[in-house]
Design an enzyme around this catalytic site. Structure first.
Site, mmCIF file in Angstrom:
data_model
loop_
_atom_site.group_PDB
_atom_site.id
_atom_site.type_symbol
_atom_site.label_atom_id
_atom_site.label_comp_id
_atom_site.label_asym_id
_atom_site.label_seq_id
_atom_site.Cartn_x
_atom_site.Cartn_y
_atom_site.Cartn_z
ATOM 1 N N SER A 20 3.112 -2.266 10.392
ATOM 2 C CA SER A 20 4.545 -2.268 10.737
ATOM 3 C C SER A 20 5.295 -3.530 10.297
ATOM 4 O O SER A 20 6.223 -3.978 10.966
ATOM 5 C CB SER A 20 4.747 -2.023 12.239
ATOM 6 O OG SER A 20 4.327 -0.710 12.567
ATOM 7 N N ASN A 61 0.863 -1.183 0.000
ATOM 8 C CA ASN A 61 0.000 0.000 0.000
ATOM 9 C C ASN A 61 0.904 1.239 0.000
ATOM 10 O O ASN A 61 1.483 1.596 1.030
ATOM 11 C CB ASN A 61 -0.893 -0.036 1.254
ATOM 12 C CG ASN A 61 -1.763 1.200 1.387
ATOM 13 O OD1 ASN A 61 -1.836 2.017 0.468
ATOM 14 N ND2 ASN A 61 -2.420 1.343 2.530
ATOM 15 N N GLY A 94 1.993 1.949 11.024
ATOM 16 C CA GLY A 94 2.934 3.072 10.946
ATOM 17 C C GLY A 94 3.582 3.436 12.269
ATOM 18 O O GLY A 94 4.162 4.516 12.397
ATOM 19 N N LYS A 127 0.159 4.223 -0.207
ATOM 20 C CA LYS A 127 -0.490 5.381 0.440
ATOM 21 C C LYS A 127 -0.243 6.645 -0.393
ATOM 22 O O LYS A 127 -0.434 6.629 -1.597
ATOM 23 C CB LYS A 127 0.007 5.519 1.885
ATOM 24 C CG LYS A 127 -0.173 4.230 2.684
ATOM 25 C CD LYS A 127 0.019 4.418 4.159
ATOM 26 C CE LYS A 127 -0.140 3.078 4.872
ATOM 27 N NZ LYS A 127 -0.138 3.180 6.308
ATOM 28 N N HIS A 147 -9.636 1.090 4.944
ATOM 29 C CA HIS A 147 -8.361 1.255 5.665
ATOM 30 C C HIS A 147 -8.569 2.182 6.863
ATOM 31 O O HIS A 147 -9.318 3.151 6.783
ATOM 32 C CB HIS A 147 -7.299 1.831 4.729
ATOM 33 C CG HIS A 147 -5.934 1.783 5.328
ATOM 34 N ND1 HIS A 147 -5.508 2.698 6.252
ATOM 35 C CD2 HIS A 147 -4.922 0.898 5.169
ATOM 36 C CE1 HIS A 147 -4.265 2.384 6.628
ATOM 37 N NE2 HIS A 147 -3.895 1.302 5.987
ATOM 38 N N GLU A 178 -5.526 -5.624 10.432
ATOM 39 C CA GLU A 178 -4.574 -4.550 10.692
ATOM 40 C C GLU A 178 -4.919 -3.881 12.020
ATOM 41 O O GLU A 178 -5.798 -2.993 12.057
ATOM 42 C CB GLU A 178 -4.660 -3.494 9.590
ATOM 43 C CG GLU A 178 -4.337 -4.013 8.211
ATOM 44 C CD GLU A 178 -3.755 -2.906 7.342
ATOM 45 O OE1 GLU A 178 -2.577 -2.984 7.025
ATOM 46 O OE2 GLU A 178 -4.485 -1.953 7.023
HETATM 47 P P1 PGA Z 1 2.643 0.287 7.690
HETATM 48 O O1 PGA Z 1 1.192 0.431 7.083
HETATM 49 O O2 PGA Z 1 3.248 -0.963 7.095
HETATM 50 O O3 PGA Z 1 3.367 1.521 7.268
HETATM 51 O O4 PGA Z 1 2.482 0.155 9.168
HETATM 52 C C1 PGA Z 1 0.383 -0.693 6.894
HETATM 53 C C2 PGA Z 1 -0.959 -0.258 6.374
HETATM 54 O O5 PGA Z 1 -1.416 0.838 6.678
HETATM 55 O O6 PGA Z 1 -1.593 -0.986 5.620
#
Ligand code: PGA
Length: 237
Positions: A197, A8, A162, A10, A88, A156
């Site tokens: 993460s 993703n 994050g 983002k 999400h 998640e």
């Molecule tokens: P991250 O995000 O790997 O940066 O923690 C995962 C997500 O939001 O799907």
């Protein structure tokens, strides 16, 4: 079966960086990348072999017509998009999505032949006060479709996204087995991925948890070296 890897992206990369990332990674059936919305069509055009996902889809309409500013699922399908991330937590937290709009988006995707990647997970508070299983149970009840379709559920935990914080392998396994148990009686084919993460160091252990079919990766997927390392360790079991 090889593990599913979903990246993703983002809103991290600009158009040049997005295309550079795709040029450094090999496409495969199990790899799905979700570029930022303005670059999705460009990425598909330049890299037609890649499985790409949209990061969202219209709740208002699934077809072409009078809906300003929307990305209807038929339109995504029209440019070769076969997956869509839905619900999400970053969109839920910003009040852009709720259970009703998420349900509508899932059904729009299924009507257009797009596999939804449905995000569920508990907050930090729900984890700490022990109500996380109830939360996940109610999300499954409210939004997981019952018809016979392929769907991907992304577990998640909101507090792991994050943050660098991550549940223990046992904690992930507990939720994974609960999700599998609660969706067993449904007709659809459920694939379960973990997100939050994930990085090149923890990817292999998480992907090896019983019931986990793959990973949803945010920040680490924007770096081609890290993404390649994750793909390699996850498939070298
Ligand atoms: P991250 O995000 O790997 O940066 O923690 C995962 C997500 O939001 O799907």
């Amino acid at each position: 079966m090889k593990k599913i890897i979903i990246g993703n992206l983002k809103s991290y990369l600009n158009s040049k960086e997005t295309l550079e990332l795709l040029s450094k990674i090999d496409s495969s059936d199990e790899l799905i990348l979700a570029p930022s919305p303005p670059f999705l069509a460009l990425a598909k055009h330049k890299f037609p072999k890649f499985n790409l996902a949209s990061q969202d889809v219209s709740a208002i309409s699934n077809s072409f017509g009078a809906s300003t500013g929307e990305a209807p699922s038929d339109m995504l399908k029209n440019i070769g998009i076969n997956y869509s991330i839905i619900g999400h937590s970053e969109r839920r937290t910003a009040n852009l999505d709720n259970e009703k709009s998420i349900g509508q988006k899932i059904s729009n995707c299924l009507n257009s032949g797009i596999t939804p990647i449905i995000c569920i997970g508990e907050s930090k508070e729900e984890r700490e006060n022990g109500s996380y299983i109830d939360k996940i149970g109610s999300q499954i009840k409210e939004i997981i479709p019952k018809e016979k379709e392929d769907i991907i559920i992304a577990y998640e935990p909101i507090w792991a996204i994050g943050t660098g914080l991550i549940p223990s392998l046992e904690e992930i396994e507990e939720v994974a087995s609960y999700i599998i148990e609660s969706t067993k009686s449904l007709d659809n084919n459920v694939f379960l991925v973990y997100g939050g993460s994930v990085n090149e160091k923890n990817a292999q252990d998480i992907a090896n948890i019983a019931g986990i079919d793959g990973l949803l990766i945010g920040k680490a997927s924007t770096d081609s070296d890290k993404l390649s390392a994750i793909i390699e360790v996850v498939n070298s079991r």
